[in-house]
Structures are given as structure tokens and as C-alpha cells.
Design an enzyme around this catalytic site. Structure first.
Site, mmCIF file in Angstrom:
data_model
loop_
_atom_site.group_PDB
_atom_site.id
_atom_site.type_symbol
_atom_site.label_atom_id
_atom_site.label_comp_id
_atom_site.label_asym_id
_atom_site.label_seq_id
_atom_site.Cartn_x
_atom_site.Cartn_y
_atom_site.Cartn_z
ATOM 1 N N HIS A 158 0.777 -1.097 0.054
ATOM 2 C CA HIS A 158 0.118 -0.048 0.079
ATOM 3 C C HIS A 158 1.031 1.231 -0.050
ATOM 4 C CE1 HIS A 158 -3.394 2.731 1.285
ATOM 5 N NE2 HIS A 158 -2.271 3.284 1.894
ATOM 6 N N GLU A 159 1.884 1.408 0.792
ATOM 7 C CA GLU A 159 2.568 2.579 1.191
ATOM 8 C C GLU A 159 3.475 2.732 -0.114
ATOM 9 O OE1 GLU A 159 2.062 4.750 3.092
ATOM 10 O OE2 GLU A 159 0.753 3.699 4.430
ATOM 11 N N HIS A 163 1.802 4.270 -3.058
ATOM 12 C CA HIS A 163 1.648 5.847 -3.019
ATOM 13 C C HIS A 163 2.967 6.491 -3.684
ATOM 14 C CE1 HIS A 163 -2.023 6.306 -0.654
ATOM 15 N NE2 HIS A 163 -1.334 6.112 0.462
ATOM 16 N N GLU A 216 -6.143 7.096 -1.034
ATOM 17 C CA GLU A 216 -6.043 5.961 -0.191
ATOM 18 C C GLU A 216 -6.764 4.700 -0.809
ATOM 19 O OE1 GLU A 216 -4.553 5.314 2.635
ATOM 20 O OE2 GLU A 216 -3.636 7.311 2.386
#
Length: 290
Positions: free
Chosen positions: A122-123, A126, A194
């Protein structure tokens, strides 16, 4: 569009102080944006009091981050650990070549390896999708707009008879529109990105349910051990994977930069169900939007 609109707002507010005000407004917007562009990573890591860790100290983190970076065909980011018990994580950096991933000590204590992989995917998504660059530059320009009322203290662009009506109007405009612009940017970018990082991260790791499990634990952990609502933490809270403060009222939840957790979990579960219904599982191939 947001970048251009915010820059236009800064110069428009500055124009109420005359030609010199336009220049000051433009310089303030550009200067703040450039500063945040080059220093966003340092500012966020400093706010969390994070320290860099080597592979000898955290071999399991290096192994997982290196594997996911290789799957996405991206450089290996730096790894930091924040000495706080509140479970959370974030990535920062203006591009993949200058990226860093930070884990709190709390998140390392409550998540297993499978869940940590989901968080890492997920990070890093980004960073790969340039979300950090977008949010930090726009946030910096929004901050410039919020600080433009100081122009009201400078005698520029006023008439010869000393009429300060226009200057007062500009101050009021900045006071009203600055925080609104800042809040709208945080909400529009934060919530949408997100969702996108959840999907992209699940594609990279091939395990949507791992991220869903991690988010459940992190939500419970944030309620039990919330971060203190200090200005330095509030300024970068939109970068964290889950809302880090205790939502004391409806208003705080309404203006949260993070989307509703129930919706995030539902999307990940539907994604896992769709993969299973097709008799397939995402195997870690790099998704097209990365």
C-alpha cells in the site's frame, strides 16, 4: 487542475494588494511549493522522530520491501522506524528514487509478516503513483495561501490617501479561503488516493485480504493508542495509512483525510472475492497504473 487553481487563488488574493501583491502572492506560492517538494520527506520523518535502520537491524523489513520493490520494478526505498507505540506507517519522497518507508514500533508489534507485506505494498503504491508529490506540493501551496494575510501588514498596493479597504478585503479573503482550500485539497486527494493505493498495493502483493486484516488491526490500535493531536503530527497525518487520532466527534470524522474504514475493507474483500470467483489470484505482477 488543483495545482493551477490553488496558484491562481494565491495570486488573486495577492492582487487585492496591488501589482506588488500579485508578485508576493506568486512568489509565496512557488517558493513554498518548491521547498515542500524538496523537503517533504525530511519534514514528515522529523515529525514522527523517525530514524533510519540498516539491514542488520531489521532484516525482515528489508527482505519484504526489497521483494515488493522488485515486483514493481522500482528502486529500493530507505527504511525508517518511529519510536512510538501508536501502530501506523507511511511512505514519503518526491519520486521512487528518493522514497522512504517508515514504520512505527507499534505496527511492528501487532502485525504478522503477511499483514506487513500488505501495508508495504500500500505505502509503496503511494510513491509509485506520485501521490506523495501531489499531496505535499498542493499542501505547501495551500499553506502559502493561508499565510498570505501577513500582506495586510505591509503597505503595498494602497492608494495615496492611505485607504486600506482593499488590503483588509484581501486579508479577510485569505483568512476565509485559505483554510477551505487546504481542507478541500486534503479531503479530495487523501480519500481518493487511499482507495487507489489499497487496490494497487493489493495487486503488487497478490493478497487483498492481508491488507484488510492489517487495516482492522491498525484501526483498533489507533483507537487504543492514538497519536497526540500536535500540530507537527496533524500536518502530516494524511500520509499515514490509517487515521491516527481518536475521532471524538462526528465533525472530526467528516473532515478526516482518510476514507471510511468499512468502505476500504469492503473494496478489498470484493477484490479478493472477484479473484477467487475467476479461479485466479493476483500473483504480484506490476499493475498497469504503476
Amino acid at each position: 487542475m488543483l495545482l493551477g487553481g490553488l496558484f491562481a487563488l494565491a495570486t488573486a488574493i495577492g492582487s487585492t494588494f496591488g501589482h506588488a501583491g500579485i508578485i508576493v502572492g506568486a512568489v509565496a506560492a512557488l517558493g513554498t511549493g518548491i521547498y515542500v517538494y524538496w523537503n517533504s520527506g525530511k519534514l514528515a520523518l522529523r515529525a514522527m522522530r523517525a530514524r533510519p535502520v540498516g539491514e542488520f537491524e531489521a532484516p525482515h523489513l528489508y527482505r519484504m520491501v526489497r521483494e515488493i520493490s522488485a515486483i514493481a520494478h522500482q528502486p529500493m526505498p530507505r527504511i525508517y522506524i518511529s519510536p512510538t507505540e501508536a501502530p501506523n506507517a507511511f511512505a514519503t519522497g518526491r519520486d521512487p528514487g528518493h522514497a522512504a518507508v517508515c514504520f512505527t514500533e507499534g505496527i511492528l508489534q501487532i502485525l504478522d509478516e503477511r499483514e506487513l507485506r500488505g501495508v508495504i505494498g500500500h505505502e509503496l503504491s503511494h510513491v509509485y503513483n506520485r501521490d506523495i508529490l501531489t499531496s505535499t506540493v498542493l499542501g505547501g501551496l495551500a499553506s502559502a495561501v493561508m499565510f498570505l494575510p501577513i500582506l495586510g501588514l505591509i503597505p503595498i498596493g494602497r492608494s495615496k490617501d492611505g485607504d486600506a479597504t482593499t488590503g483588509i478585503f484581501g486579508v479577510l479573503l485569505a483568512i476565509l479561503l485559505g483554510p477551505i482550500a487546504y481542507a478541500m485539497i486534503r479531503l479530495s486527494i487523501g480519500r481518493y488516493r487511499e482507495y487507489e493505493a489499497d487496490v494497487a498495493g493489493a495487486h503488487v502483493t497478490g493478497d487483498p485480504l492481508a491488507l484488510a486484516s492489517a487495516l482492522r488491526k491498525l484501526q483498533a490500535g489507533a483507537r487504543a493508542l492514538p497519536l497526540p493531536p500536535e500540530p507537527r503530527l496533524e500536518a502530516m497525518s494524511h500520509m499515514l495509512i490509517t487515521y491516527p487520532f481518536r475521532p471524538d466527534d462526528v465533525l472530526s470524522r467528516l473532515f478526516s483525510t482518510h476514507p471510511p474504514m468499512a468502505e476500504r475493507l469492503s473494496r478489498l474483500e470484493r477484490m479478493a472475492g472477484a479473484n477467487n470467483s475467476k479461479g485466479q489470484q493476483v500473483t504480484g505482477e506490476r499493475p498497469p497504473d504503476l
